[in-house]
Design a protein around this motif. Sequence first.
Motif, PDB file in Angstrom:
ATOM      1  N   LEU A 203      76.432  62.560  40.101  1.00  0.00           N
ATOM      2  CA  LEU A 203      75.515  63.468  40.791  1.00  0.00           C
ATOM      3  C   LEU A 203      74.129  62.847  40.880  1.00  0.00           C
ATOM      4  CD1 LEU A 203      74.659  66.119  42.064  1.00  0.00           C
ATOM      5  CD2 LEU A 203      74.422  67.085  39.752  1.00  0.00           C
ATOM      6  N   TRP A 206      74.291  60.248  43.602  1.00  0.00           N
ATOM      7  CA  TRP A 206      74.266  60.855  44.936  1.00  0.00           C
ATOM      8  C   TRP A 206      72.833  61.273  45.298  1.00  0.00           C
ATOM      9  CZ3 TRP A 206      77.617  60.407  48.641  1.00  0.00           C
ATOM     10  CH2 TRP A 206      78.974  60.274  48.362  1.00  0.00           C
ATOM     11  N   GLU A 207      72.120  61.823  44.334  1.00  0.00           N
ATOM     12  CA  GLU A 207      70.750  62.266  44.597  1.00  0.00           C
ATOM     13  C   GLU A 207      69.818  61.079  44.829  1.00  0.00           C
ATOM     14  OE1 GLU A 207      70.920  66.441  42.004  1.00  0.00           O
ATOM     15  OE2 GLU A 207      70.148  64.606  41.086  1.00  0.00           O
ATOM     16  N   ARG A 210      70.622  59.756  48.295  1.00  0.00           N
ATOM     17  CA  ARG A 210      70.074  60.671  49.317  1.00  0.00           C
ATOM     18  C   ARG A 210      68.584  60.444  49.512  1.00  0.00           C
ATOM     19  NH1 ARG A 210      70.008  66.188  46.814  1.00  0.00           N
ATOM     20  NH2 ARG A 210      67.974  65.480  46.083  1.00  0.00           N
ATOM     21  N   PRO A 236      79.795  67.611  43.711  1.00  0.00           N
ATOM     22  CA  PRO A 236      79.080  68.376  44.750  1.00  0.00           C
ATOM     23  C   PRO A 236      78.532  67.492  45.866  1.00  0.00           C
ATOM     24  CG  PRO A 236      77.679  68.128  42.842  1.00  0.00           C
ATOM     25  CD  PRO A 236      79.001  67.509  42.471  1.00  0.00           C
ATOM     26  N   THR A 239      77.053  69.696  48.878  1.00  0.00           N
ATOM     27  CA  THR A 239      75.764  70.362  48.681  1.00  0.00           C
ATOM     28  C   THR A 239      74.652  69.377  48.335  1.00  0.00           C
ATOM     29  OG1 THR A 239      76.400  70.804  46.383  1.00  0.00           O
ATOM     30  CG2 THR A 239      76.798  72.555  48.001  1.00  0.00           C
ATOM     31  N   ALA A 240      74.950  68.414  47.449  1.00  0.00           N
ATOM     32  CA  ALA A 240      73.902  67.522  46.948  1.00  0.00           C
ATOM     33  C   ALA A 240      73.547  66.407  47.922  1.00  0.00           C
ATOM     34  CB  ALA A 240      74.327  66.916  45.607  1.00  0.00           C
ATOM     35  N   ALA A 244      72.113  68.707  51.767  1.00  0.00           N
ATOM     36  CA  ALA A 244      70.718  68.464  51.404  1.00  0.00           C
ATOM     37  C   ALA A 244      69.997  67.626  52.462  1.00  0.00           C
ATOM     38  CB  ALA A 244      70.646  67.768  50.050  1.00  0.00           C
TER      39      ALA A 244
END
Length: 375
Positions: A203, A206-207, A210, A236, A239-240, A244
């Motif tokens: 996660l 991924w963030e 992004r 996620p 969503t993430a 986003a």
Amino acid sequence: MRQHILSIITAVALAAPVPAMAQADDASFSIMTLNVDGLPGRLLFFNVNDNGPKALGSIAVSLYMAAQNCDIVAMQEDFNYSCELWSCLHLAYEHDEWTGGIFLDELQQMDLIHPQNIKLPCDGLNTAWKRCCRSTVYERVPWNRSFGKFSHALDDMVTKGFRRHEITLANGQEIVVYNLHMDASAAIDRERNRDAKDRQARLAQWEQLRQHIIERLDSRPVVVVGDMNSFYHRDPIKTAFIDAIQSTGLATVGDAWVEHECGGLYPEVGGAPLPGEPLDKVLYINPTAASTVIVPTSVALDQSGYIGIDGKPLGDHYPLIARFSFVPCRPIPTAVGTVATADAAAERYSLQGIRQDADAKGLVITRSGKKKVQR
């Protein structure tokens, strides 16, 4: 032994047919992502990857990649058999840097007194593009967070991360390509629901990915490929990452495999898995400021062609191959400096920025920038 292997490589490479250069197609390009399973078989008493392709199997992988004739090839786990992997590719492709493998002499130079500090500099990533294309900007970025030093797939033993390329295709079109490898979860940990820290690390990755994409987004389409080690029902991603980015209004995002194989339907985290979903992904991002967008026209997880002479898969991942077409479109203007009219508001666009008929169904965006569900 090494010299014998190199002699075989040379003979095979010279005997193998070199793919003919395809004529530049102004409307499309192809991309393959493949974890080449290049970990060493054994190190001392440790069975690292005894079932992997190793040297001779990596030559077969090279032959396969060359035969597909894709415009761009993104590899993960290009560690110990890079010479063999490139034996059939070097005539038709250029590529970025090889950051090394996992060798005993390198491990011996590590701080063995403090094993928690052991981290090899290699990332296993390599991106190739046909010689008729060119990479103009290149970045290598390590993950800020990873997990698993001596357990949980040993992800923290190497410097995993992503690479970013700005690529000009043979037809002059420009795209941005991200090639990445995320933290893994061992199958037994997934089955017993013991991979919470693996999922937390992914996660964070991924963030980080992004944020990196958003900060550098311009009018060029972006393709994100690699071994994400992620399933939509466990991570996620929607969503993430996808939602986003779309919530910024700067771009739309899609998963080529999900769109072609599952009708664009993404499962909820904790819900039922997508049948046959690969850990590898081909995601594409179309900036809303773009005058040209990319649309996936085909995507295939090649489970039948990626087979050795023994009838077994060449590695532990199957190649994921996608073809994209460039589609001209008018960008969706912002509210700044525009005059809204009834006719302009009535014009509708898909999430990919393509103008839709008035009777189009599903989620569309009006020219004024409002999202609307048409039933």
